[in-house]
Design a protein around this motif. Structure first.
Motif, PDB file in Angstrom:
ATOM      1  N   GLU A  97       0.831  -1.206   0.000  1.00 41.38           N
ATOM      2  CA  GLU A  97       0.000   0.000   0.000  1.00 41.38           C
ATOM      3  C   GLU A  97       0.864   1.254   0.000  1.00 41.38           C
ATOM      4  OE1 GLU A  97      -3.869  -1.751   2.428  1.00 41.38           O
ATOM      5  OE2 GLU A  97      -2.695  -0.081   3.241  1.00 41.38           O
ATOM      6  N   GLY A  98       2.045   1.191   0.614  1.00 41.08           N
ATOM      7  CA  GLY A  98       2.884   2.372   0.701  1.00 41.08           C
ATOM      8  C   GLY A  98       3.639   2.660  -0.585  1.00 41.08           C
ATOM      9  N   ARG A  99       3.816   1.657  -1.404  1.00 37.76           N
ATOM     10  CA  ARG A  99       4.634   1.836  -2.598  1.00 37.76           C
ATOM     11  C   ARG A  99       4.023   2.818  -3.593  1.00 37.76           C
ATOM     12  NH1 ARG A  99       6.011  -4.585  -3.037  1.00 37.76           N
ATOM     13  NH2 ARG A  99       7.471  -4.669  -1.284  1.00 37.76           N
ATOM     14  N   PRO A 100       2.721   2.736  -3.898  1.00 40.12           N
ATOM     15  CA  PRO A 100       2.152   3.735  -4.802  1.00 40.12           C
ATOM     16  C   PRO A 100       2.287   5.153  -4.257  1.00 40.12           C
ATOM     17  CG  PRO A 100       0.686   1.860  -4.603  1.00 40.12           C
ATOM     18  CD  PRO A 100       1.739   1.693  -3.554  1.00 40.12           C
ATOM     19  N   LEU A 101       2.165   5.312  -2.929  1.00 41.97           N
ATOM     20  CA  LEU A 101       2.313   6.637  -2.338  1.00 41.97           C
ATOM     21  C   LEU A 101       3.740   7.142  -2.505  1.00 41.97           C
ATOM     22  CD1 LEU A 101       0.284   6.188   0.983  1.00 41.97           C
ATOM     23  CD2 LEU A 101      -0.419   7.390  -1.090  1.00 41.97           C
ATOM     24  N   GLN A 102       4.711   6.261  -2.281  1.00 42.13           N
ATOM     25  CA  GLN A 102       6.105   6.648  -2.461  1.00 42.13           C
ATOM     26  C   GLN A 102       6.387   6.992  -3.909  1.00 42.13           C
ATOM     27  OE1 GLN A 102       8.287   3.335  -0.942  1.00 42.13           O
ATOM     28  NE2 GLN A 102       7.801   3.771   1.200  1.00 42.13           N
ATOM     29  N   ARG A 105       4.230   8.151  -6.132  1.00 43.38           N
ATOM     30  CA  ARG A 105       3.611   9.441  -6.454  1.00 43.38           C
ATOM     31  C   ARG A 105       4.417  10.586  -5.862  1.00 43.38           C
ATOM     32  NH1 ARG A 105      -1.315   6.613  -5.577  1.00 43.38           N
ATOM     33  NH2 ARG A 105      -1.483   7.427  -3.456  1.00 43.38           N
ATOM     34  N   ALA A 106       4.938  10.387  -4.652  1.00 42.06           N
ATOM     35  CA  ALA A 106       5.748  11.425  -4.023  1.00 42.06           C
ATOM     36  C   ALA A 106       7.011  11.686  -4.842  1.00 42.06           C
ATOM     37  CB  ALA A 106       6.117  11.021  -2.597  1.00 42.06           C
ATOM     38  N   LEU A 107       7.641  10.603  -5.333  1.00 45.42           N
ATOM     39  CA  LEU A 107       8.837  10.750  -6.146  1.00 45.42           C
ATOM     40  C   LEU A 107       8.511  11.431  -7.475  1.00 45.42           C
ATOM     41  CD1 LEU A 107      11.835  10.215  -6.579  1.00 45.42           C
ATOM     42  CD2 LEU A 107      11.236   7.952  -7.462  1.00 45.42           C
ATOM     43  N   GLU A 108       7.379  11.074  -8.059  1.00 45.02           N
ATOM     44  CA  GLU A 108       6.977  11.690  -9.321  1.00 45.02           C
ATOM     45  C   GLU A 108       6.751  13.186  -9.156  1.00 45.02           C
ATOM     46  OE1 GLU A 108       3.552   9.444 -10.372  1.00 45.02           O
ATOM     47  OE2 GLU A 108       4.702   7.869 -11.408  1.00 45.02           O
ATOM     48  N   LYS A 109       6.146  13.582  -8.031  1.00 45.75           N
ATOM     49  CA  LYS A 109       5.920  15.003  -7.791  1.00 45.75           C
ATOM     50  C   LYS A 109       7.236  15.741  -7.581  1.00 45.75           C
ATOM     51  CE  LYS A 109       1.203  14.851  -5.996  1.00 45.75           C
ATOM     52  NZ  LYS A 109       0.299  15.147  -4.858  1.00 45.75           N
ATOM     53  N   ARG A 110       8.147  15.111  -6.842  1.00 46.95           N
ATOM     54  CA  ARG A 110       9.456  15.741  -6.649  1.00 46.95           C
ATOM     55  C   ARG A 110      10.180  15.901  -7.979  1.00 46.95           C
ATOM     56  NH1 ARG A 110      14.827  15.247  -6.131  1.00 46.95           N
ATOM     57  NH2 ARG A 110      15.833  16.380  -4.397  1.00 46.95           N
ATOM     58  N   ASN A 111      10.122  14.880  -8.821  1.00 44.21           N
ATOM     59  CA  ASN A 111      10.766  14.961 -10.128  1.00 44.21           C
ATOM     60  C   ASN A 111      10.164  16.065 -10.983  1.00 44.21           C
ATOM     61  OD1 ASN A 111      12.470  12.849  -9.474  1.00 44.21           O
ATOM     62  ND2 ASN A 111      11.235  11.289 -10.500  1.00 44.21           N
ATOM     63  N   ARG A 112       8.850  16.251 -10.866  1.00 41.94           N
ATOM     64  CA  ARG A 112       8.192  17.328 -11.619  1.00 41.94           C
ATOM     65  C   ARG A 112       8.663  18.685 -11.141  1.00 41.94           C
ATOM     66  NH1 ARG A 112       2.013  15.587 -11.121  1.00 41.94           N
ATOM     67  NH2 ARG A 112       1.664  17.764 -11.758  1.00 41.94           N
ATOM     68  N   ILE A 113       8.846  18.816  -9.839  1.00 46.21           N
ATOM     69  CA  ILE A 113       9.330  20.080  -9.277  1.00 46.21           C
ATOM     70  C   ILE A 113      10.757  20.355  -9.734  1.00 46.21           C
ATOM     71  CG2 ILE A 113       9.921  21.283  -7.138  1.00 46.21           C
ATOM     72  CD1 ILE A 113       7.608  19.664  -5.810  1.00 46.21           C
ATOM     73  N   VAL A 114      11.588  19.321  -9.677  1.00 42.28           N
ATOM     74  CA  VAL A 114      12.988  19.469 -10.094  1.00 42.28           C
ATOM     75  C   VAL A 114      13.069  19.837 -11.570  1.00 42.28           C
ATOM     76  CG1 VAL A 114      15.152  18.216 -10.447  1.00 42.28           C
ATOM     77  CG2 VAL A 114      13.879  17.928  -8.312  1.00 42.28           C
ATOM     78  N   ALA A 115      12.299  19.150 -12.413  1.00 42.11           N
ATOM     79  CA  ALA A 115      12.303  19.433 -13.851  1.00 42.11           C
ATOM     80  C   ALA A 115      11.793  20.849 -14.125  1.00 42.11           C
ATOM     81  CB  ALA A 115      11.451  18.407 -14.598  1.00 42.11           C
ATOM     82  N   ALA A 116      10.780  21.266 -13.381  1.00 41.56           N
ATOM     83  CA  ALA A 116      10.233  22.609 -13.558  1.00 41.56           C
ATOM     84  C   ALA A 116      11.257  23.671 -13.200  1.00 41.56           C
ATOM     85  CB  ALA A 116       8.976  22.782 -12.698  1.00 41.56           C
ATOM     86  N   LEU A 117      12.016  23.444 -12.140  1.00 43.77           N
ATOM     87  CA  LEU A 117      13.065  24.387 -11.757  1.00 43.77           C
ATOM     88  C   LEU A 117      14.109  24.487 -12.860  1.00 43.77           C
ATOM     89  CD1 LEU A 117      14.360  26.242  -9.665  1.00 43.77           C
ATOM     90  CD2 LEU A 117      15.475  24.238  -8.674  1.00 43.77           C
ATOM     91  N   GLY A 118      14.478  23.362 -13.438  1.00 38.81           N
ATOM     92  CA  GLY A 118      15.446  23.375 -14.534  1.00 38.81           C
ATOM     93  C   GLY A 118      14.949  24.190 -15.718  1.00 38.81           C
ATOM     94  N   ARG A 119      13.660  24.066 -16.050  1.00 38.36           N
ATOM     95  CA  ARG A 119      13.100  24.835 -17.165  1.00 38.36           C
ATOM     96  C   ARG A 119      13.093  26.324 -16.856  1.00 38.36           C
ATOM     97  NH1 ARG A 119       9.403  20.507 -17.046  1.00 38.36           N
ATOM     98  NH2 ARG A 119       7.831  21.808 -16.013  1.00 38.36           N
ATOM     99  N   MET A 120      12.739  26.668 -15.640  1.00 37.99           N
ATOM    100  CA  MET A 120      12.652  28.080 -15.268  1.00 37.99           C
ATOM    101  C   MET A 120      14.017  28.754 -15.275  1.00 37.99           C
ATOM    102  SD  MET A 120       9.766  27.949 -12.232  1.00 37.99           S
ATOM    103  CE  MET A 120       9.588  29.746 -12.120  1.00 37.99           C
ATOM    104  N   LEU A 121      15.055  28.010 -14.887  1.00 46.07           N
ATOM    105  CA  LEU A 121      16.390  28.587 -14.842  1.00 46.07           C
ATOM    106  C   LEU A 121      16.948  28.875 -16.235  1.00 46.07           C
ATOM    107  CD1 LEU A 121      18.037  26.540 -11.953  1.00 46.07           C
ATOM    108  CD2 LEU A 121      17.301  28.930 -11.908  1.00 46.07           C
ATOM    109  N   LYS A 122      16.314  28.340 -17.262  1.00 46.56           N
ATOM    110  CA  LYS A 122      16.742  28.654 -18.622  1.00 46.56           C
ATOM    111  C   LYS A 122      16.382  30.079 -19.015  1.00 46.56           C
ATOM    112  CE  LYS A 122      16.659  24.013 -20.647  1.00 46.56           C
ATOM    113  NZ  LYS A 122      16.101  23.153 -21.710  1.00 46.56           N
TER     114      LYS A 122
END
Length: 222
Positions: free
Chosen positions: A13-18, A20-37
């Protein structure tokens, strides 16, 4: 009713939550990379980052206490882009039989390609490595040492052409030249000393290559 399942049975049960949490973090990291351009880190706001990442502002604060906590993420982005670059288009195969000069040119042009592609991350990483080394950690020093070791290896491939003495000193200076010159011109050509050079990128890369080659091959006075 009480949940009588074993801990092992409940773990999935915890794995899907983990995930999703990782996917959201990756989206934030990728978004920061785009903005810094297109903007400096100082101009990035948490609400704007949340909008770019497609997440709630609170989601960002759940993972990053404040904006300062994003600084290690910049280095994380830089490190991954550098690894990917060196594994593919940035991979330099040195051919000793071709001579030292073309080897230097390939290295200089490769360094320039990375600066052009990832200059937005390189600028921020260099800045915070100096201003906030406590947040970047020891990995930046590792990159510096790797550059020095690469310079030593390059000189060792061309013992007949390299005339400099004191290999450690020469390696440090060579690593400095190979990294500083393309970086200074590529990142600060409009607001730094690089603005003095107005002859174009191709001429600049050739001049840098010539300067490094001359340094390594100039006869040592005895």
């Amino acid at each position: 009713m009480p949940d009588n399942r074993s801990d092992q049975a409940r773990k999935p049960e915890g794995r899907p939550l983990q995930k999703r949490a990782l996917e959201k973090r990756n989206r934030i990291v990728a978004a920061l990379g785009r903005m810094l351009k297109t903007m400096k880190f100082d101009d990035v706001t948490m609400p704007a980052l949340a909008k770019e990442a497609g997440v709630a502002v609170g989601t960002i604060y759940q993972r990053f206490e404040n904006k300062e906590a994003l600084i290690p993420v910049i280095f994380e982005l830089y490190e991954q882009r550098l690894i990917d670059f060196l594994a593919e288009e940035g991979r330099v195969e040195i051919e000793p039989d071709a001579g030292l000069k073309p080897a230097i040119e390939r290295i200089v042009y490769t360094a320039w390609a990375f600066t052009e592609n990832e200059g937005h991350l390189l600028r921020a990483t260099v800045l915070f490595a100096r201003q906030r080394p406590d947040l970047i950690g020891d990995k930046w020093n590792g990159f510096i040492e790797q550059a020095r070791q690469s310079a030593i290896q390059l000189m060792a491939l061309f013992p007949e052409e390299v005339k400099v003495e004191e290999p450690d000193r020469a390696a440090a200076f060579l690593a400095y030249q190979l990294n500083l010159l393309p970086m200074e011109y590529g990142l600060f050509r409009d607001d730094g000393i690089g603005a003095l050079y107005t002859h174009g990128d191709e001429a600049f890369l050739k001049d840098v290559s010539r300067a490094i080659y001359a340094y390594l091959t100039f006869p040592v006075d005895r």
